[in-house]
Write a protein that holds these residues in place. Sequence first.
Motif, PDB file in Angstrom:
ATOM      1  N   ASP A 182       0.461  -0.613  -0.075  1.00 24.26           N
ATOM      2  CA  ASP A 182       0.030  -0.208  -0.209  1.00 24.26           C
ATOM      3  C   ASP A 182       0.337   0.865   0.103  1.00 24.26           C
ATOM      4  O   ASP A 182       0.026   2.520  -0.157  1.00 24.26           O
ATOM      5  CB  ASP A 182      -0.340  -0.050   1.192  1.00 24.26           C
ATOM      6  CG  ASP A 182      -0.563  -0.401   2.779  1.00 24.26           C
ATOM      7  OD1 ASP A 182       0.461  -1.648   2.656  1.00 24.26           O
ATOM      8  OD2 ASP A 182      -0.952   0.723   3.516  1.00 24.26           O
ATOM      9  N   GLY A 183       1.987   1.175   0.368  1.00 23.35           N
ATOM     10  CA  GLY A 183       3.319   2.020   0.838  1.00 23.35           C
ATOM     11  C   GLY A 183       3.224   2.545  -0.680  1.00 23.35           C
ATOM     12  O   GLY A 183       3.392   4.013  -1.227  1.00 23.35           O
ATOM     13  N   MET A 218      -1.074  -5.802  -1.769  1.00 24.08           N
ATOM     14  CA  MET A 218      -1.303  -6.462  -0.814  1.00 24.08           C
ATOM     15  C   MET A 218      -0.901  -5.474   0.179  1.00 24.08           C
ATOM     16  O   MET A 218      -0.343  -4.883   0.719  1.00 24.08           O
ATOM     17  CB  MET A 218       0.539  -7.349  -0.353  1.00 24.08           C
ATOM     18  CG  MET A 218       0.134  -8.208  -1.143  1.00 24.08           C
ATOM     19  SD  MET A 218       1.614  -9.322  -1.201  1.00 24.08           S
ATOM     20  CE  MET A 218       2.036  -8.978  -2.965  1.00 24.08           C
ATOM     21  N   ILE A 243      -0.543  -0.467   6.168  1.00 21.65           N
ATOM     22  CA  ILE A 243       0.851   0.028   7.469  1.00 21.65           C
ATOM     23  C   ILE A 243       2.320  -0.643   6.665  1.00 21.65           C
ATOM     24  O   ILE A 243       1.956  -0.556   5.322  1.00 21.65           O
ATOM     25  CB  ILE A 243       0.769  -0.982   8.653  1.00 21.65           C
ATOM     26  CG1 ILE A 243       1.884  -0.436   9.755  1.00 21.65           C
ATOM     27  CG2 ILE A 243       1.887  -2.542   8.194  1.00 21.65           C
ATOM     28  CD1 ILE A 243       1.334   0.620  10.378  1.00 21.65           C
ATOM     29  N   GLY A 249       5.578  -2.134   6.677  1.00 23.86           N
ATOM     30  CA  GLY A 249       5.558  -2.894   6.780  1.00 23.86           C
ATOM     31  C   GLY A 249       7.141  -3.344   7.068  1.00 23.86           C
ATOM     32  O   GLY A 249       8.132  -3.133   8.364  1.00 23.86           O
TER      33      GLY A 249
HETATM   34 MG   LIG Z   1       2.626  -1.595   3.223  1.00 26.88          MG
END
Ligand SMILES: [Mg+2]
Length: 295
Positions: free
Chosen positions: A94-95, A120, A124, A126
């Motif tokens: 997502d980042g 995915m 956050i 990760g």
């Molecule tokens: Mg992430």
Amino acid sequence: MDMLTQESYKSDIKPIFCPGCGDYGVDAALTKAFVDLQIDPDNTVVVSGIGCSSSLPHDLKTYGIHGIHGRALPVAEGVKLANRNLNVIAVGGDGDGYGIGAGHFVHAIRRNIDITYIVMNNEIYGLTTGQASPTSMIGQKTKSTPFGVIERPINPLALALASGATYVARGFSGDPMHLAKLIGGGMKHAGFSLIDVQSPCVSFNKLNTYDWFRKRVYKLEDSGYNPNDIMKAYEKALEFDMDPNKFPIGVFYETTSPEYEDLDVTLKAGTAVGWNAPKKEEVANVLNEYTTEYA
Ligand SMILES: [Mg+2]
Ligand SMILES: Cc1ncc(C[n+]2csc(CCOP(=O)(O)OP(=O)(O)O)c2C)c(N)n1
């Protein structure tokens, strides 16, 4: 050719994911989609950016590019435009996709290049051990937001729809069999496909856990949902924002539209890798044209 099995797609490299990471479910679902469609690994390229999720290409016995942060899509687009006969899949977090790569996300979608993009989404960062991402929920305390997130999260499905997406799906890595169908659907779809996967980070996101999702997730197809009405797709994409107890998964929207590769004047004449390099005198003629015209 012999039947391809799960083993046909597994490399010797073991995933770096933590025990219990949702990305194992995505790995399994992607491999299942490959088996179901009997995808030729020698004709397949999996491209990623940077993040835990972006390590996925290493685990697969296809071709792969583990590139730079936020740039999975432009690299994947380049691969596809150079050789449209390849199956091209972009993967990442997502980042990577909705933060640093958000500009590429919008433009790859509006081009409708025939690639499948699997995000995915663990809400956050990760790999960097737990900072807020563009999909972290308001109020969530993370290493970078000790007083709680104050920015509104990106809604990737609504953003994809607004960008002109032709295949928009959301899956849950806690249900890899269902996810495999969504990924397979994206790979069969002619044009850009987005599969946003809710993929819990068990180490750094203690809010959006498997249990948190299981309480909310339901399948669109179970309620007779038809994915070809864009207004209904928006409504479903926004459902969680309106009612935090409802989290639909499935295919939100699918439509047919020409691929970029079919519209581009040069690309529709054939795949670029098949072209012969220009002859010396052809290059000289082009250069001549410029020097005489602009002299
Ligand atoms: Mg992430
Ligand atoms: C240009 C650049 N900026 C920042 C970083 C540091 N960095 C590495 S991974 C990452 C975010 C990873 O989050 P996500 O894409 O959600 O993947 P996850 O690890 O959660 O799967 C960041 C900020 C980097 N590698 N490169």
